[in-house]
Write a protein that holds these residues in place. Structure first.
Motif, mmCIF file in Angstrom:
data_model
loop_
_atom_site.group_PDB
_atom_site.id
_atom_site.type_symbol
_atom_site.label_atom_id
_atom_site.label_comp_id
_atom_site.label_asym_id
_atom_site.label_seq_id
_atom_site.Cartn_x
_atom_site.Cartn_y
_atom_site.Cartn_z
ATOM 1 N N HIS A 448 -15.025 30.386 -79.455
ATOM 2 C CA HIS A 448 -15.070 31.647 -80.207
ATOM 3 C C HIS A 448 -15.172 32.860 -79.276
ATOM 4 C CE1 HIS A 448 -16.391 34.691 -83.065
ATOM 5 N NE2 HIS A 448 -17.507 34.855 -82.386
ATOM 6 N N SER A 449 -16.128 32.829 -78.323
ATOM 7 C CA SER A 449 -16.397 34.019 -77.517
ATOM 8 C C SER A 449 -16.405 33.705 -76.019
ATOM 9 C CB SER A 449 -17.734 34.634 -77.938
ATOM 10 O OG SER A 449 -18.006 35.818 -77.237
ATOM 11 N N ARG A 450 -17.183 32.728 -75.636
ATOM 12 C CA ARG A 450 -17.316 32.424 -74.216
ATOM 13 C C ARG A 450 -16.037 31.831 -73.622
ATOM 14 N NH1 ARG A 450 -23.209 29.680 -75.228
ATOM 15 N NH2 ARG A 450 -22.144 29.235 -77.190
ATOM 16 N N THR A 451 -15.468 30.852 -74.313
ATOM 17 C CA THR A 451 -14.252 30.211 -73.793
ATOM 18 C C THR A 451 -13.094 31.185 -73.635
ATOM 19 O OG1 THR A 451 -14.876 28.025 -74.601
ATOM 20 C CG2 THR A 451 -12.534 28.420 -74.227
ATOM 21 N N PRO A 452 -12.760 31.986 -74.651
ATOM 22 C CA PRO A 452 -11.656 32.925 -74.434
ATOM 23 C C PRO A 452 -11.948 33.968 -73.369
ATOM 24 C CG PRO A 452 -12.693 33.289 -76.579
ATOM 25 C CD PRO A 452 -13.229 32.002 -76.056
ATOM 26 N N ALA A 453 -13.203 34.387 -73.235
ATOM 27 C CA ALA A 453 -13.538 35.380 -72.212
ATOM 28 C C ALA A 453 -13.300 34.815 -70.815
ATOM 29 C CB ALA A 453 -14.982 35.840 -72.368
ATOM 30 N N VAL A 454 -13.834 33.620 -70.551
ATOM 31 C CA VAL A 454 -13.670 33.029 -69.223
ATOM 32 C C VAL A 454 -12.218 32.599 -69.007
ATOM 33 C CG1 VAL A 454 -14.378 31.134 -67.713
ATOM 34 C CG2 VAL A 454 -16.079 32.317 -69.119
ATOM 35 N N GLY A 455 -11.585 32.078 -70.042
ATOM 36 C CA GLY A 455 -10.181 31.686 -69.916
ATOM 37 C C GLY A 455 -9.289 32.862 -69.553
ATOM 38 N N ALA A 456 -9.525 34.024 -70.162
ATOM 39 C CA ALA A 456 -8.748 35.216 -69.841
ATOM 40 C C ALA A 456 -9.056 35.713 -68.433
ATOM 41 C CB ALA A 456 -9.028 36.314 -70.865
ATOM 42 N N LEU A 457 -10.325 35.683 -68.061
ATOM 43 C CA LEU A 457 -10.702 36.140 -66.728
ATOM 44 C C LEU A 457 -10.095 35.244 -65.650
ATOM 45 C CD1 LEU A 457 -12.305 38.128 -65.017
ATOM 46 C CD2 LEU A 457 -14.308 36.648 -65.286
ATOM 47 N N TYR A 458 -10.043 33.934 -65.897
ATOM 48 C CA TYR A 458 -9.410 33.018 -64.948
ATOM 49 C C TYR A 458 -7.944 33.406 -64.741
ATOM 50 C CZ TYR A 458 -6.785 28.835 -63.612
ATOM 51 O OH TYR A 458 -5.903 27.958 -63.020
ATOM 52 N N ALA A 459 -7.253 33.698 -65.823
ATOM 53 C CA ALA A 459 -5.837 34.072 -65.711
ATOM 54 C C ALA A 459 -5.672 35.376 -64.952
ATOM 55 C CB ALA A 459 -5.219 34.186 -67.104
ATOM 56 N N ALA A 460 -6.587 36.312 -65.177
ATOM 57 C CA ALA A 460 -6.483 37.611 -64.502
ATOM 58 C C ALA A 460 -6.817 37.513 -63.025
ATOM 59 C CB ALA A 460 -7.401 38.625 -65.196
ATOM 60 N N ARG A 461 -7.895 36.807 -62.694
ATOM 61 C CA ARG A 461 -8.349 36.732 -61.301
ATOM 62 C C ARG A 461 -7.496 35.806 -60.443
ATOM 63 N NH1 ARG A 461 -12.965 38.319 -59.086
ATOM 64 N NH2 ARG A 461 -13.367 36.390 -57.923
#
Length: 501
Positions: A448-461
């Motif tokens: 809901h919140s944690r997974t999409p946040a970290v998943g998006a950050l992984y793609a960006a970084r």
């Protein structure tokens, strides 16, 4: 009064101790080392440590931790179990301090294997050793004293009982007082988040009613605050071990800045000081871990640490949190709840079975906790962003490939003091595992919140995807995705800082 984040800080005591210990193991007996030398948890050293393997510092702390976590008050006859644990450990240990080895060896013989005589035999042997070597004041009891910061209701109780455990092997006044001071400071840090050794000094010396001793230790503390860790070259002596540990903390950052990177800097500085590097870093790690919490300790360190008796970070966290529960007149009550449970029950939550490939890297799956019950066949590493039980991650996943981040799904700053740090550490761990050729499940409870946040950050970084595009693409494939505003602001900050660099 305990401030928010108390459990995080309690877990930080033992994990900080073990990380400092394992970090310094390869550098023992050398140095001082250059200020620009990279300090890595690579193992090796004089005793051939495995990467991340802790030494006698953590191993000897564990029987004390188990005692405190059991609900027994760590005084008098209750210390027998700790002495037995030390003797059991010593049989196959790679490294045992000379004084510790002599005392425990004599205690084992004198007790004739009688469990009920172990603590008395140890104290007698320790006193006889002290008579024979009156100046012996090694750091062997200070290195293991951190668990006492998790016990008791007040600083004076902690100081008295920590001093008592020192007398089992190291009865010299310097060793006894150092344990009292340091353990009380750890207790204060767990309760408040503050780094204040003088609170420990007040508690650790006040019971002796010896003004001269207070002045002596105040002078020693001031010397540590004035001089760098490499100044304390005789850190096999308990006084200089404490000074080197405190020096590494105060010269690597200011607690008022609330910068979680202070933990890494302090432990690396302790190692660069040279000499008994694992012990000084372990001592420092227990205190600074208590102040900042396990969430401020680098994820790669937490992933690697392991040692006797077959534990890793998870067991240290479990026992530390159990140990710090409230004490009552009749001991502590025990609940079958995290972290002392095999499975965390999320049966009332919906959408937990989500498991989909990352839109920008099919070697990463994004999902909820239910995905652990039906893992894709190619998954061989798991990054958990929520609480999981001991057996919730399938046994087919190697222990070193199960990583947990201390991250609360909340936009309240009190719930996540270092939200930026924890988010980028989690994203970087996914990247590190992918570089190792692993297929990773990244999950929270509902994606809901944690997974999409970290998943998006992984793609960006790590994949070069603009952060807003990454966030849009990740949330589009997760049916319940709606990262909280604090997480969204944090991942944008982190991604933009990366672009500026």
């Amino acid at each position: 009064m305990k401030k928010s984040g108390h459990l995080d800080r309690a877990a930080g005591v033992m994990v900080g101790l073990a990380c400092g210990d394992a970090l310094g193991a390869a550098y023992e007996f050398g140095g001082p080392y250059p200020a620009d030398m990279a300090v890595k948890m690579n193992g090796g050293g004089a005793f051939g440590w495995e990467p991340g393997e802790w030494t006698d510092d953590t191993s000897m702390a564990i029987p004390l931790l188990e005692l405190i976590a059991s609900g027994e008050r760590p005084r008098g006859y209750n210390l027998r179990s700790a002495v037995k644990g030390w003797i059991d450990w010593m049989q196959d240990a790679k490294d045992v301090g000379n004084q510790t080895s002599a005392v425990l060896g004599e205690a084992r013989l004198a007790s004739g294997g009688d469990f009920y005589e172990l603590d008395t035999a140890a104290m007698v042997a320790a006193r006889e050793f002290q008579v024979q070597f009156p100046d012996a004041a090694g750091n062997g009891s200070l290195m293991r004293t951190a668990p006492y910061g998790l016990a008791g209701q007040d600083l004076e109780y902690v100081a008295i009982t920590a001093a008592g455990q020192s007398e089992l092997t190291h009865p010299h006044a310097d060793a006894v007082t150092a344990c009292a001071i340091w353990s009380a400071a750890i207790k204060h840090a767990v309760d408040t988040g503050e780094l204040d050794i003088r609170v420990g000094l007040q508690a650790g010396v006040s019971e002796t009613n010896e003004p001269d001793r207070f002045v002596l230790w105040e002078t020693r503390i001031k010397e540590a605050e004035k001089s760098a860790p490499e100044h304390f070259t005789q850190n096999g002596w308990v006084v200089q071990a404490l000074q080197g540990a405190w020096s590494s903390i105060v010269h690597s950052g200011d607690r008022a800045d609330n910068d979680p990177r202070h933990v890494r800097r302090a432990l690396e500085m302790a190692v660069r000081g040279g000499g008994d590097t694992d012990t000084v870093a372990a001592i420092a790690g227990g205190l600074i871990g208590a102040a900042y919490g396990v969430s401020a300790i680098p994820q790669e360190w937490k992933r690697r640490i392991h040692g006797w008796p077959g534990w890793r970070a998870d067991e240290l966290v479990e026992h530390a949190i159990t140990a710090t529960q409230e004490w009552t007149e009749y001991g502590r009550s025990s609940e079958n709840s995290w972290p002392a449970t095999d499975y965390c029950d999320y049966s009332d939550w919906r959408g937990t079975e989500t498991c989909v490939p990352h839109p920008h890297d099919r070697g990463v799956y994004l999902g909820g906790i239910g995905a652990l019950d039906n893992l894709p066949g190619d998954v061989d590493a798991v990054v958990s962003l929520c609480r999981v039980g001991r057996k919730q991650v399938p046994g087919a996943i190697a222990r070193e490939d199960r990583v947990s981040a201390w991250l609360v799904d909340s936009d309240d700053p009190d719930d996540n003091q270092y939200v930026d740090f924890v988010l980028y550490e989690a994203a970087d761990m996914v990247a590190r595992m992918r570089q190792e050729g692993k297929t990773v499940l990244l999950h929270c409870v509902q994606a809901h919140s944690r997974t999409p946040a970290v998943g998006a950050l992984y793609a960006a970084r790590h994949l070069g995807v603009p952060i807003d595009d990454a966030l849009r693409d990740v949330t589009a494939i997760l049916p319940m995705a709606d990262p909280n505003p604090a997480f969204v602001a944090a991942i944008r900050r982190i991604a933009n800082e990366g672009e500026e660099r």
